[in-house]
Enzyme design. Structure first.
Site, PDB file in Angstrom:
ATOM      1  N   SER A   5       6.508  -8.235   1.241  1.00 49.45           N
ATOM      2  CA  SER A   5       5.091  -8.570   1.242  1.00 49.45           C
ATOM      3  C   SER A   5       4.298  -7.617   0.361  1.00 49.45           C
ATOM      4  O   SER A   5       4.285  -6.398   0.588  1.00 49.45           O
ATOM      5  CB  SER A   5       4.541  -8.518   2.670  1.00 49.45           C
ATOM      6  N   HIS A  30       6.215 -12.384  -1.211  1.00 48.20           N
ATOM      7  CA  HIS A  30       5.219 -12.883  -0.257  1.00 48.20           C
ATOM      8  C   HIS A  30       3.840 -12.347  -0.625  1.00 48.20           C
ATOM      9  O   HIS A  30       3.644 -11.139  -0.781  1.00 48.20           O
ATOM     10  CB  HIS A  30       5.599 -12.441   1.157  1.00 48.20           C
ATOM     11  N   ASP A  32      -0.101 -12.406   0.441  1.00 47.46           N
ATOM     12  CA  ASP A  32      -1.064 -12.687   1.499  1.00 47.46           C
ATOM     13  C   ASP A  32      -2.484 -12.776   0.951  1.00 47.46           C
ATOM     14  O   ASP A  32      -2.969 -11.831   0.321  1.00 47.46           O
ATOM     15  CB  ASP A  32      -1.024 -11.585   2.561  1.00 47.46           C
ATOM     16  N   MET A  34      -6.404 -13.220   2.137  1.00 48.73           N
ATOM     17  CA  MET A  34      -7.296 -13.119   3.287  1.00 48.73           C
ATOM     18  C   MET A  34      -8.750 -13.211   2.814  1.00 48.73           C
ATOM     19  O   MET A  34      -9.104 -12.652   1.773  1.00 48.73           O
ATOM     20  CB  MET A  34      -7.087 -11.782   4.011  1.00 48.73           C
ATOM     21  N   HIS A  63       0.648 -17.119   1.255  1.00 48.80           N
ATOM     22  CA  HIS A  63       0.240 -17.299   2.654  1.00 48.80           C
ATOM     23  C   HIS A  63      -1.280 -17.236   2.708  1.00 48.80           C
ATOM     24  O   HIS A  63      -1.868 -16.165   2.540  1.00 48.80           O
ATOM     25  CB  HIS A  63       0.886 -16.189   3.499  1.00 48.80           C
ATOM     26  N   MET A  65      -4.407 -17.040   4.568  1.00 53.07           N
ATOM     27  CA  MET A  65      -5.087 -16.728   5.824  1.00 53.07           C
ATOM     28  C   MET A  65      -6.586 -16.872   5.579  1.00 53.07           C
ATOM     29  O   MET A  65      -7.354 -15.915   5.594  1.00 53.07           O
ATOM     30  CB  MET A  65      -4.724 -15.308   6.281  1.00 53.07           C
ATOM     31  N   MET A 134       3.922 -15.944  12.992  1.00 53.85           N
ATOM     32  CA  MET A 134       3.312 -14.629  12.889  1.00 53.85           C
ATOM     33  C   MET A 134       3.783 -13.776  14.066  1.00 53.85           C
ATOM     34  O   MET A 134       3.557 -14.124  15.227  1.00 53.85           O
ATOM     35  CB  MET A 134       1.787 -14.739  12.900  1.00 53.85           C
ATOM     36  N   ASP A 172       6.831 -13.210   9.947  1.00 53.55           N
ATOM     37  CA  ASP A 172       6.011 -12.242   9.217  1.00 53.55           C
ATOM     38  C   ASP A 172       5.316 -11.305  10.192  1.00 53.55           C
ATOM     39  O   ASP A 172       4.537 -11.747  11.040  1.00 53.55           O
ATOM     40  CB  ASP A 172       4.967 -12.999   8.381  1.00 53.55           C
TER      41      ASP A 172
END
Length: 229
Positions: A5, A30, A32, A34, A63, A65, A134, A172
């Site tokens: 990640s 990965h 992320d 946000m 991913h 979020m 998660m 994750d």
């Protein structure tokens, strides 16, 4: 499969981190995203993904979020995403969003927060390429692994088999050498690891190799998918 990640990478040297991982045991990278609304933190956006994608050798697993992810799917595909995962909790019209991702030619994933039951995916499981469990509350790296995740992964594996789904199970949050084996034994196909990989004294490449060797030595009773998308 292993997916380091980038949330835990050296953010001042993402090009170097990406190139370092090119010949590592990483299967995916990965990424992320946000928005400070769905989760109480802000991380990467489209320009950073575009920059990383220029140097990435592995598929980039994005991913999201974020709230209302349907408005940004094509932009993330164009920026370099190979797979896009959205949150069940952020999508009142989840089936439509999953179909949008597939139409873009990306691997379609749905993530579940720790409190969200896997049974809620029963009617859409056959349409999914990935289910992301998660194992911490989303929003911040470095959190402790939630032990109930093992039970949740096993329940999800049973649901996917019953529905005829070929979706990969991704986990994750707080993944390390202690829980990686039990997670794979429970049915996990993809392990996302951040701090464990990037903060290790021996560096990410050696840590990923050690984790790969550790998992290869396990006797897994269930059939584990080795598809690399």
């Amino acid at each position: 499969m292993l997916a380091p990640s980038f949330l835990a990478a050296d953010l001042a040297n993402l090009q170097a981190e990406t190139e370092l991982l090119a010949n590592s045991a990483a299967d995916w990278l990965h990424f992320d995203v946000m928005d400070g609304r769905f989760v109480p933190n802000i991380s990467f956006g489209l320009p950073v993904l575009q920059a990383v994608a220029r140097y990435a050798k592995q598929p980039i697993d994005v991913h999201l979020m974020i709230e209302e992810p349907q408005h940004y799917l094509s932009a993330f595909r164009d920026a370099g995403a190979s797979g896009i995962t959205v949150h069940y909790e952020a999508c009142p019209h989840l089936h439509r969003v999953v179909q949008q991702i597939k139409q873009l030619g990306c691997r379609a994933g749905v993530a579940l927060n720790p409190h969200t039951p896997v049974a809620l995916l029963e009617d859409i499981a056959a349409d999914l390429d990935v289910v992301l469990i998660m194992s911490v509350n989303p929003g911040f790296g470095g959190q402790a692994f939630i032990p109930n995740t093992l039970k949740k992964v096993a329940m999800l594996k049973e649901l996917l088999l019953d529905s005829g789904s070929e979706a990969l199970i991704e986990v994750d949050g707080g993944v390390n050498m202690d829980n990686a084996g039990p997670l794979v034994e429970a049915g996990a196909d993809v392990l996302v690891a951040g701090n464990f990989v990037f903060s290790a004294p021996e560096g990410p490449v050696a840590t990923l190799a050690r984790l790969r060797e550790h998992l290869a030595g396990l006797e897994i009773g269930t059939e584990v998918s080795t598809r690399r998308q």
